[in-house]
Design an enzyme around this catalytic site. Sequence first.
Site, short mmCIF file in Angstrom:
data_model
loop_
_atom_site.label_atom_id
_atom_site.label_comp_id
_atom_site.label_asym_id
_atom_site.label_seq_id
_atom_site.Cartn_x
_atom_site.Cartn_y
_atom_site.Cartn_z
N THR A 1 0.90 -1.24 0.13
CA THR A 1 -0.08 0.03 0.01
C THR A 1 1.04 1.23 0.02
O THR A 1 1.77 1.37 0.83
CB THR A 1 -0.80 -0.13 1.24
OG1 THR A 1 -1.88 -1.07 0.92
CG2 THR A 1 -1.63 1.07 1.46
N HIS B 1 -7.42 -10.78 -0.75
CA HIS B 1 -6.63 -10.21 0.23
C HIS B 1 -7.60 -10.68 1.40
O HIS B 1 -8.42 -10.29 2.10
CB HIS B 1 -6.47 -8.89 0.40
CG HIS B 1 -5.70 -8.17 1.42
ND1 HIS B 1 -5.01 -8.99 2.41
CD2 HIS B 1 -5.16 -6.81 1.67
CE1 HIS B 1 -4.41 -8.16 3.03
NE2 HIS B 1 -4.55 -6.91 2.89
N ASN C 1 -4.39 -9.43 7.48
CA ASN C 1 -4.45 -8.29 8.19
C ASN C 1 -5.59 -7.80 8.72
O ASN C 1 -5.64 -6.56 8.85
CB ASN C 1 -3.54 -7.11 7.41
CG ASN C 1 -2.00 -7.80 7.08
OD1 ASN C 1 -1.53 -8.72 7.59
ND2 ASN C 1 -1.40 -7.42 5.66
N TYR D 1 -8.73 -7.43 7.53
CA TYR D 1 -9.83 -6.66 6.82
C TYR D 1 -11.00 -7.35 6.57
O TYR D 1 -11.12 -8.45 7.42
CB TYR D 1 -9.16 -5.99 5.63
CG TYR D 1 -8.05 -5.05 5.61
CD1 TYR D 1 -8.23 -3.90 5.99
CD2 TYR D 1 -6.73 -5.65 5.44
CE1 TYR D 1 -7.23 -3.05 6.30
CE2 TYR D 1 -5.44 -4.69 5.70
CZ TYR D 1 -5.77 -3.34 6.26
OH TYR D 1 -4.54 -2.61 6.35
N ASN E 1 -4.43 -4.50 12.68
CA ASN E 1 -6.00 -4.01 12.78
C ASN E 1 -6.65 -4.94 13.80
O ASN E 1 -7.95 -5.29 13.35
CB ASN E 1 -6.65 -4.27 11.40
CG ASN E 1 -5.85 -3.09 10.58
OD1 ASN E 1 -5.80 -1.99 10.78
ND2 ASN E 1 -5.27 -3.87 9.20
C1 8OZ Z 1 -0.39 -0.69 5.32
C2 8OZ Z 1 -1.02 0.57 5.30
C3 8OZ Z 1 -2.31 0.31 4.80
C4 8OZ Z 1 -2.94 -0.64 4.34
C5 8OZ Z 1 -2.45 -4.28 4.81
C6 8OZ Z 1 -3.32 -3.31 2.74
O1 8OZ Z 1 -2.03 -4.17 5.99
C7 8OZ Z 1 -2.46 -3.27 3.89
C8 8OZ Z 1 -2.06 -1.87 4.48
C9 8OZ Z 1 -0.86 -2.02 4.85
O2 8OZ Z 1 -2.67 -5.46 4.02
#
Ligand code: 8OZ
Length: 365
Positions: free
Chosen positions: A27, A179, A182, A184, A239
Amino acid sequence: MANEALFQPLTVGAITLSHRVVMAPLTRLRSRQPGNIPQEMNAVYYGQRATKGGLQIAEATDISPTAVGYPGAPGIWTDEQVEGWKLVTAAVHAKGGFIFDQIWHTGRISHSSMQPGGAVPFAPSAIAAGGKHMTVTFQSTEFETPRALETAEIAGLIADFRKAAENAKKAGFDGVEVHGANGYLIGQFLHDGSNTRTDQYGGSIENRARFLLEVVDEVVKVWGADRVGVRLSPWGKNNSQVESDPLALYSYVATQLGQRKLAYLHLVEPRADQSSDVNDANAPDAAATFKSKFGGVVIGAGGFNGESGAQTVADGKADAIAYGRHFIANPDLAERLHRGSALNAYDRSTFYGGGDKGYTDYPTL
Ligand code: 8OZ
């Protein structure tokens, strides 16, 4: 030749790589605004990092307007975005490289300032992530409590993933990576810390994995399994990823994905996070733990250097290694690892947002 194990060919589903130094999805928040449109500068950046027979995974790409969770991240739901991505894929293909798109929905890792109609973001359950996020103008803010999705909405989200996969094909990508890492939206369904649903998408491991597997099955209909990969972070904490039994959950998920004969499984080791240089030498090895369950090509990622990457491949724990931070600072990373040359240092202050500085201006050998 240095790091020899990284410089053997590898068949990854429908494509054959000439080496195993993969560019991780990164990103960088530099798409053209308004519209989250990939632009010429992005094509230059990816082109600089392309190699003949090498694999790059494009940065996390929003599948729909509700997927947006970071200002400047690119999308793949409009025709303008597809046209922008064509610049990127053409630059990579001009050098004989391969590029997959990483398709993404942020779920609760968004903010109402980025959502259609200013709505609060949605997620499997109305549980807010801890810590701080950013608004559309990069202001730091508390996470909002998301709205829990209705069961009837889930099919529409799976259709959004399908549409993104179709658009990735139009844009000239060689495949897509779902994806699931992390923390999401897909991760929010997987983990019991963010999913307390009582329908068929919550509760048991089978139910929490259902959303991921339905997305994968839909994307496979578009691309064929041999051009679809999945990224997961079994031991991740980014996250607010919270899971009471990651070994059982990811053993099931890896087995299920293995039955689908996907191009690859991409596993983030817990040594890396978004905002620091974590290096926990004692962390369990995700690639080694789940490779036999999956049974196909595994890409390891997270905190590797040339030596540790080559050793991991030589030991059979992973088949290829994705490099992130080192690829930011070293457009010719594969050549440097091949020669055993020193690496440029990366500048964290230019990772996210901005222009050419810290993006397309890192020197090659
Ligand atoms: C860093 C900053 C924003 C998003 C991820 C897509 O952690 C990201 C991400 C990484 O997978």
